[in-house]
Design a protein around this motif. Sequence first.
Motif, mmCIF file in Angstrom:
data_model
loop_
_atom_site.group_PDB
_atom_site.id
_atom_site.type_symbol
_atom_site.label_atom_id
_atom_site.label_comp_id
_atom_site.label_asym_id
_atom_site.label_seq_id
_atom_site.Cartn_x
_atom_site.Cartn_y
_atom_site.Cartn_z
ATOM 1 N N GLU A 2 18.505 -68.389 -15.065
ATOM 2 C CA GLU A 2 18.129 -68.437 -13.648
ATOM 3 C C GLU A 2 18.427 -67.113 -12.965
ATOM 4 O OE1 GLU A 2 19.367 -71.777 -10.950
ATOM 5 O OE2 GLU A 2 20.151 -72.432 -12.886
ATOM 6 N N HIS A 3 17.559 -66.759 -12.078
ATOM 7 C CA HIS A 3 17.787 -65.571 -11.258
ATOM 8 C C HIS A 3 17.162 -65.826 -9.893
ATOM 9 C CE1 HIS A 3 14.122 -65.189 -13.646
ATOM 10 N NE2 HIS A 3 13.597 -64.469 -12.663
ATOM 11 N N ARG A 4 17.497 -64.979 -8.960
ATOM 12 C CA ARG A 4 16.977 -65.142 -7.603
ATOM 13 C C ARG A 4 16.916 -63.767 -6.952
ATOM 14 N NH1 ARG A 4 22.341 -67.459 -4.413
ATOM 15 N NH2 ARG A 4 23.437 -65.470 -4.404
ATOM 16 N N GLN A 34 16.006 -69.427 -6.550
ATOM 17 C CA GLN A 34 16.459 -69.366 -7.949
ATOM 18 C C GLN A 34 15.508 -70.102 -8.884
ATOM 19 O OE1 GLN A 34 20.068 -70.999 -6.362
ATOM 20 N NE2 GLN A 34 20.141 -72.469 -8.048
ATOM 21 N N HIS A 35 15.251 -69.457 -10.011
ATOM 22 C CA HIS A 35 14.283 -69.989 -10.972
ATOM 23 C C HIS A 35 14.502 -69.317 -12.314
ATOM 24 C CE1 HIS A 35 12.622 -66.126 -9.762
ATOM 25 N NE2 HIS A 35 11.913 -66.114 -10.883
ATOM 26 N N SER A 36 13.898 -69.875 -13.347
ATOM 27 C CA SER A 36 13.773 -69.130 -14.597
ATOM 28 C C SER A 36 12.280 -68.838 -14.727
ATOM 29 C CB SER A 36 14.307 -69.941 -15.778
ATOM 30 O OG SER A 36 13.632 -71.174 -15.896
ATOM 31 N N ASP A 37 11.942 -67.765 -15.443
ATOM 32 C CA ASP A 37 10.526 -67.409 -15.557
ATOM 33 C C ASP A 37 9.863 -68.321 -16.584
ATOM 34 O OD1 ASP A 37 11.057 -65.500 -13.698
ATOM 35 O OD2 ASP A 37 10.812 -63.785 -15.034
ATOM 36 N N ILE A 38 8.607 -68.645 -16.345
ATOM 37 C CA ILE A 38 7.967 -69.691 -17.147
ATOM 38 C C ILE A 38 7.380 -69.202 -18.464
ATOM 39 C CG2 ILE A 38 7.488 -71.187 -15.193
ATOM 40 C CD1 ILE A 38 4.668 -70.054 -15.095
HETATM 41 NI NI NI Z 1 11.632 -64.424 -12.076
#
Ligand code: NI
Length: 394
Positions: A316-318, A258-262
């Motif tokens: 956030e997405h994964r 899981q992350h958010s795009d930078i």
């Molecule tokens: Ni992404």
Amino acid sequence: MVAVRGPAPTAPIRIVAPGREWGVEPVELLVERGVEKVPSTYRRVSVEEEEELMALNDNSIAAAAEVEEEDRIGSGMDIPLIDLKEWDESHREEIVSKVREACEEWGFFRIVNHGVDVHLMQRMMQVAKEFIGLPIEEKAAYVGRPGMISQGYGSKYTIGAEDAVRDWRDYLFLWLQPEEVRDYAYWPSKPEAFRETMDQYSREVQELARKVLGLMSEGLAQRTGLLEEAIGEPPYQKVLINYYPACPQPQVVDGFHQHSDIGALTMVLQEDEAPVGLQVRYHNHWVPARPLPASFVVNVADQVEILTNGRYKSIEHRVVPNRHRSRLSIPVFYDAAPDVMISPVKELAQIPIYKQVKFDDHEHAFYEYGANGKNMVQSYILSNHPLAQPLSAS
Ligand code: NI
Ligand code: OGA
């Protein structure tokens, strides 16, 4: 899967292209060699935790795993769908407000009738598939040089701790715009149509990204150029061809943690026939962003969250892998140049939430430590702002 003799692999397998000093440890190779149990390198859930979970469940281990997989897929919710037909004519106002609502509430939406040639989208997916389908020995010729933000074919993308848990993913990463940042050494020469298709795709998707940013800006101010100007000229564009091989134990790994795009904005092309892979956080749910032919999944990324002072959300997405089949997706990232300073745009932020950050620093932090939810954006919250208390609130 290729039938192979010999024991199933229990650790990553390294391959090095002739004449190269560095190698790659593709997940794909583990699958090809008949991996049965996920090596610890990729495990997010320890064997003990997994056993505890299983013990809580009366069902067989296999059934429990399937139930958990179902849970991970979430309920019947879906991300908003926005039809861009007549976006520059009669429906503009309506489209602008839908885009604004989607950016405020979801940070994610799907667009159709976006103007990018559907055949070009199909050709892009096709050449990506053909490249990924090449024997590993051929792909190894494009393995990225080890180091920060390296372009090319790879699997482990962070340069930080060697023992950091890896994602169940192989990829090809290329910088596309401005053209002088391209490193053609990493552009596959097979399939033959790869380069020309990528070049055309890059231009059309960049044009669409500008349009979408314009709609997003209009949703905030009366000015189409607000976000584009803040991101600056020339914008950068990068592409990932993400390959998520089938996984014998999908419940213990992440395809993409899981992350958010930078960057500023991401537009994802998904393989039509693939199972659900991408999931979006919506409050306490993981909502699947199912493939839909001829559409793009669009998401707000960190720079836009900062520029809009948190009004548009970089969510956030994964990605979860599937037990039975692989999945390909092609996100294109619209980013600021490395030296651009990003901070809340004055006309949108009476009380700024975030401090100023140089995009290069943000990007380096991501590639050093890897994706981890929204911890980076949270660290930019000004300490005197109420949102900073407590820092760990998510
Ligand atoms: Ni992404
Ligand atoms: C990414 C990402 C989603 C996907 O590359 O940042 O979130 O479906 N990819 O591959």
